[in-house]
Design a protein around this motif. Sequence first.
Motif: not given
Lengths: 315, 288
Positions: A254-278
């Motif tokens: 409904l209203e692409h809820r799963d997509t937004w959850a997926f999006l949030d997870d990916r963004v979090k991963d990206a920032f975690d990636l940034k932290k781990s690279i740092q």
Amino acid sequence: MYRTAAKRLLGGGGAFTATRLLRFPKLRSTIIPSSYSSGLCTSSIGGNAESPMGGNQSVNPNQSDHTASSSSSTSTEEGPRRDENRKPRAEFQEEQARVLSASLRHVPRLGWTEEAMMAGSRDVGVSPSIVGSFSRKEAALVEFFMDECLQLLMDKIDSGLDLQNLIPSARIAKLIRIRLEMQVPYMSKWPQALSIQAHPLNVAASFKQRAMLVDEIWHAVGDGASDLDWYVKRTILGGVYSTTEIYMLTDDSLEHRDTWAFLDDRVKDAFDLKKSIQEAKYFAQDIGAGVGKSVQGLMNGVMQTMSRRSGGSTF
Amino acid sequence: MALRSVSRRLGSRILNHRSFVASLHSHATSFGFQEVKEEDKSKLVGNVFTNVASSYDIMNDVMSGGLHRLWKERLVGKLSPFAGMKHLDVAGGTGDVAFRIYDAIYSVKRRALQKVDEASLEETQIYVCDINPNMLNVGKQRAAERGLRDNKSLVWVEGNAEALSFDNNSMDGYTIAFGIRNVTHIEKALAEAYRVLKRGGRFLCLELSHVDIPIFKNLYDLYSFQVIPHLGELIAGDKESYQYLVESVRRFPPQEKFASMIADAGFEKVEYENLVGGVVAIHSGIKL
């Protein structure tokens, strides 16, 4: 960077195209010869009577028609004199934009196809023949849509989104969500659009459009305190955007809820990636410092030994 | 540096203008390399085509080594015909281009791929206009051979490119393949093309044009003036007509000039594509 480049193109347009077109004030129409191969590569810019950049200023510089072309062009002697007597003619670019805009309404039913564009042309009151002259026909429609969405996104950002209260990862998620929601009406035909964009002929243009989009999002987020490289940032965001887009194709929630959850997870991963690279960088620096100190100590020892051996000679 | 290039362009523009005007007049009074009266030109051209009509297609194949088929395919490909279109093919006597357009619209494969409305298919009209009744007869014969004799979509009309009998704003497409060279007043033909086209309609012209590539140009000239008239003698039994043909190619305005003439007639997005290094050029424009 793309935004400033875009502003420069739109604002200082005259100067930019002057080098390409030759500075004839009343350029009625420019004719540009194509390459000698029997391949595609015909391109030209329909002119108008008033100014060389008149019509172009309203058009996004990313329009597929503005591909690189040889710069020789001619105008007729009669052109400037005749123009004063003739009423101003519709610019081809404007006409194309109108047709493509009207075609979008038919896309959910007919797909990103010539039929949709012909239906659109009929809506506007122009013969469907005009579709035959669009370069890379279906791609023209898809690219027009991408440009429109980018423009809409930029307008939304300019008209004030509440981004200040959010942390960077939430800002990115919000912007991507806004952009992807623009595609929802066309979701049933979006796989076709993606395959058109992936076609070898169209890859260059679609890549450029996505790069501009990603750049725009980072610009709006405000490049926060981050040590990552410019390219790496955009690549990562491009990856997040693309994977979310593809996930959305098969999302029935409904209203692409799963997509937004997926999006949030990916963004979090990206920032975690940034932290781990740092962290990795600091770690490397520490090790480097440690190793460096020991090497330096070693070198000093060697030097002293050598000088003692050679009897304190000056150096 | 920029100033010099601008002034050089201006200078050549003025020069072009004078020779441009001169060449326009010269086209109306030139019959190949001969000078003739304007009134006589269309009669002389008419004689040429009356003579060659029966072997026109064979000679095309021989002279171009079969390449003319590819050129016409490219022309029709560029046109992107669609079901329900009203198309006018001028100087298309023997029907080469018209048949290709017909096939493009009615081919079963195409209809399967795209959702084509059967009703709009019925509305398709392809008019073939030619000033020479002999050429039209050859075309009608070929249509009969294909089983299209009584087909309502193909309409054979006798008419003059400079004074078409069709209504304003009635055509979606206008093509003229290897015909505009033979017209006495090119600007009139272009003006008529502009008149009959609808808004958004496309003008496409396939024509023999000028070659600039150094060595290739010499070879092409050699082939044109030494080989083709003799081929004409051999196959069609008519050397003079083919001499006229190769000479008229040289007299026709080069690509850029012709493109500017098209733009003058009012067309937008005028562009041209050279095939085989300039031996043939496809000019296109849109009426807006």
